[in-house]
Write a protein that holds these residues in place. Structure first.
Motif, PDB file in Angstrom:
ATOM      1  N   GLU A  34       0.832  -1.210   0.000  1.00  0.00           N
ATOM      2  CA  GLU A  34       0.000   0.000   0.000  1.00  0.00           C
ATOM      3  C   GLU A  34       0.865   1.257   0.000  1.00  0.00           C
ATOM      4  O   GLU A  34       1.730   1.422   0.865  1.00  0.00           O
ATOM      5  CB  GLU A  34      -0.890   0.000   1.254  1.00  0.00           C
ATOM      6  CG  GLU A  34      -1.617   1.328   1.467  1.00  0.00           C
ATOM      7  CD  GLU A  34      -2.326   1.396   2.811  1.00  0.00           C
ATOM      8  OE1 GLU A  34      -2.921   0.383   3.239  1.00  0.00           O
ATOM      9  OE2 GLU A  34      -2.266   2.468   3.447  1.00  0.00           O
ATOM     10  N   ASP A  63      -3.805   4.341  -1.174  1.00  0.00           N
ATOM     11  CA  ASP A  63      -4.720   4.674  -0.064  1.00  0.00           C
ATOM     12  C   ASP A  63      -4.919   6.191  -0.025  1.00  0.00           C
ATOM     13  O   ASP A  63      -4.377   6.883   0.835  1.00  0.00           O
ATOM     14  CB  ASP A  63      -4.157   4.148   1.262  1.00  0.00           C
ATOM     15  CG  ASP A  63      -5.120   4.387   2.417  1.00  0.00           C
ATOM     16  OD1 ASP A  63      -6.296   4.705   2.150  1.00  0.00           O
ATOM     17  OD2 ASP A  63      -4.694   4.257   3.578  1.00  0.00           O
ATOM     18  N   PHE A 115     -14.647   4.843   8.296  1.00  0.00           N
ATOM     19  CA  PHE A 115     -14.306   5.677   9.448  1.00  0.00           C
ATOM     20  C   PHE A 115     -15.598   6.348   9.890  1.00  0.00           C
ATOM     21  O   PHE A 115     -16.416   6.716   9.047  1.00  0.00           O
ATOM     22  CB  PHE A 115     -13.386   6.830   9.023  1.00  0.00           C
ATOM     23  CG  PHE A 115     -11.925   6.567   9.087  1.00  0.00           C
ATOM     24  CD1 PHE A 115     -11.254   6.551  10.301  1.00  0.00           C
ATOM     25  CD2 PHE A 115     -11.203   6.372   7.926  1.00  0.00           C
ATOM     26  CE1 PHE A 115      -9.894   6.356  10.340  1.00  0.00           C
ATOM     27  CE2 PHE A 115      -9.839   6.172   7.965  1.00  0.00           C
ATOM     28  CZ  PHE A 115      -9.181   6.165   9.175  1.00  0.00           C
ATOM     29  N   ARG A 140      -5.548   5.960  13.533  1.00  0.00           N
ATOM     30  CA  ARG A 140      -4.370   6.173  14.396  1.00  0.00           C
ATOM     31  C   ARG A 140      -4.720   7.008  15.612  1.00  0.00           C
ATOM     32  O   ARG A 140      -4.287   6.738  16.726  1.00  0.00           O
ATOM     33  CB  ARG A 140      -3.309   6.979  13.654  1.00  0.00           C
ATOM     34  CG  ARG A 140      -2.447   6.198  12.778  1.00  0.00           C
ATOM     35  CD  ARG A 140      -1.354   7.078  12.237  1.00  0.00           C
ATOM     36  NE  ARG A 140      -0.534   6.237  11.386  1.00  0.00           N
ATOM     37  CZ  ARG A 140       0.769   6.342  11.266  1.00  0.00           C
ATOM     38  NH1 ARG A 140       1.421   7.284  11.910  1.00  0.00           N
ATOM     39  NH2 ARG A 140       1.438   5.539  10.492  1.00  0.00           N
ATOM     40  N   ALA A 191      -1.096  -3.844   7.830  1.00  0.00           N
ATOM     41  CA  ALA A 191      -0.215  -3.431   8.932  1.00  0.00           C
ATOM     42  C   ALA A 191       0.815  -2.444   8.417  1.00  0.00           C
ATOM     43  O   ALA A 191       1.436  -2.658   7.367  1.00  0.00           O
ATOM     44  CB  ALA A 191       0.481  -4.653   9.522  1.00  0.00           C
ATOM     45  N   GLY A 192       0.982  -1.361   9.147  1.00  0.00           N
ATOM     46  CA  GLY A 192       1.981  -0.366   8.807  1.00  0.00           C
ATOM     47  C   GLY A 192       3.103  -0.375   9.829  1.00  0.00           C
ATOM     48  O   GLY A 192       4.147  -1.008   9.649  1.00  0.00           O
TER      49      GLY A 192
HETATM   50  C1  5RP Z   1      -4.037   5.307   8.493  1.00  0.00           C
HETATM   51  C2  5RP Z   1      -3.827   4.213   7.514  1.00  0.00           C
HETATM   52  C3  5RP Z   1      -2.721   3.214   7.767  1.00  0.00           C
HETATM   53  O1  5RP Z   1      -2.128   2.875   6.558  1.00  0.00           O
HETATM   54  C4  5RP Z   1      -3.263   1.951   8.416  1.00  0.00           C
HETATM   55  O2  5RP Z   1      -3.922   2.276   9.623  1.00  0.00           O
HETATM   56  C5  5RP Z   1      -2.135   0.954   8.709  1.00  0.00           C
HETATM   57  O3  5RP Z   1      -1.169   1.531   9.524  1.00  0.00           O
HETATM   58  P1  5RP Z   1      -0.897   1.097  11.054  1.00  0.00           P
HETATM   59  O4  5RP Z   1      -0.825  -0.422  11.067  1.00  0.00           O
HETATM   60  O5  5RP Z   1       0.398   1.744  11.371  1.00  0.00           O
HETATM   61  O6  5RP Z   1      -2.075   1.583  11.862  1.00  0.00           O
HETATM   62  O7  5RP Z   1      -4.485   4.115   6.497  1.00  0.00           O
HETATM   63  O8  5RP Z   1      -5.128   6.104   8.145  1.00  0.00           O
END
Ligand code: 5RP
Ligand code: MG
Length: 218
Positions: A34, A63, A115, A140, A191-192
């Motif tokens: 992504e 995204d 969201f 987040r 996962a980020g």
């Molecule tokens: C935030 C996102 C992030 O890409 C998604 O939440 C994944 O990141 P992480 O695992 O660090 O939360 O779209 O809006």
């Protein structure tokens, strides 16, 4: 038993070089890449092109969380090599429809980012437009303020999946969270930070796969 969820690496770096470095290292260990919202805003749409060049075989997501100008932004994303692009659930149906038309022309797909406020009636309208995918998202900022995954989240995920929506799940996900979702048909765990910021990112990716394989056997 549902099919096995895939693992998606979200690159939310503010530097394109750093994102490409992470992609270079981790792409053999993930199924989907992504170009994250933060990366696309920081580095521009060329982030999608740069990732496509380096990861030609992977499903690639832009995204962008599009809220308006669906056709124009979808044209940008798909022309740069994205397979999927996100549209925010609050966008008007007209935006979703115009993005979906461009996606279809490029053999791509739109994913609705869930969201805030939306309803299952809205989801039915997305399906009527031909949009099959959605992303259940704990933001987040919501996570940082202490929001955890609740039974209500799981019930809504199940309801979406029962309607025929292909659901990905994201928002501070770690391998330890995955058993929570064992009864949901998950398209991908996104996962980020748990991958990109791990002390050993490859070991972290392996832990995700091992948890997925344990929970979704067969
Ligand atoms: C935030 C996102 C992030 O890409 C998604 O939440 C994944 O990141 P992480 O695992 O660090 O939360 O779209 O809006
Ligand atoms: Mg993202």
């Amino acid at each position: 038993m549902t099919s096995k969820p895939r693992l998606q690496l979200a690159l939310d770096h503010t530097s394109l070089d750093a994102a490409l470095h992470t992609a270079e290292r981790l792409h053999p260990y993930v199924d989907i890449i992504e170009a994250g919202t933060i990366l696309c805003i920081s580095a521009g749409i060329q982030a999608v092109r740069a990732l496509r060049e380096r990861c030609p075989q992977h499903t690639l997501v832009a995204d962008l969380k599009v809220a308006d100008a669906g056709a124009t932004l979808a044209e940008q994303a798909f022309a740069q090599g994205a397979n999927w692009m996100t549209v925010i659930c609050a966008a008007p149906l007209a935006t979703m429809a115009s993005a979906q038309a461009v996606a279809a022309r490029h053999q791509g797909e739109i994913q609705i980012e869930l969201f805030g406020r939306w309803t299952l009636e809205d989801a039915k309208r997305w399906l009527d437009l031909g949009i099959r995918q959605a992303i259940y998202h704990r933001g987040r900022d919501a996570q940082a303020s202490g929001q955890t995954w609740s039974k209500q989240d799981l019930d809504i995920m199940k309801a979406l999946s029962d309607m025929g929506i292909e659901l990905s799940i994201t928002g501070g996900i770690t391998p330890a969270d995955l058993p929570l979702f064992k009864d949901i048909a998950v398209t991908a765990f996104i996962a980020g930070r748990a991958l990109a910021e791990a002390a050993d990112p490859i070991a972290a990716a392996r832990q995700f796969h091992s948890a997925i394989n344990d929970i979704w056997r067969g």
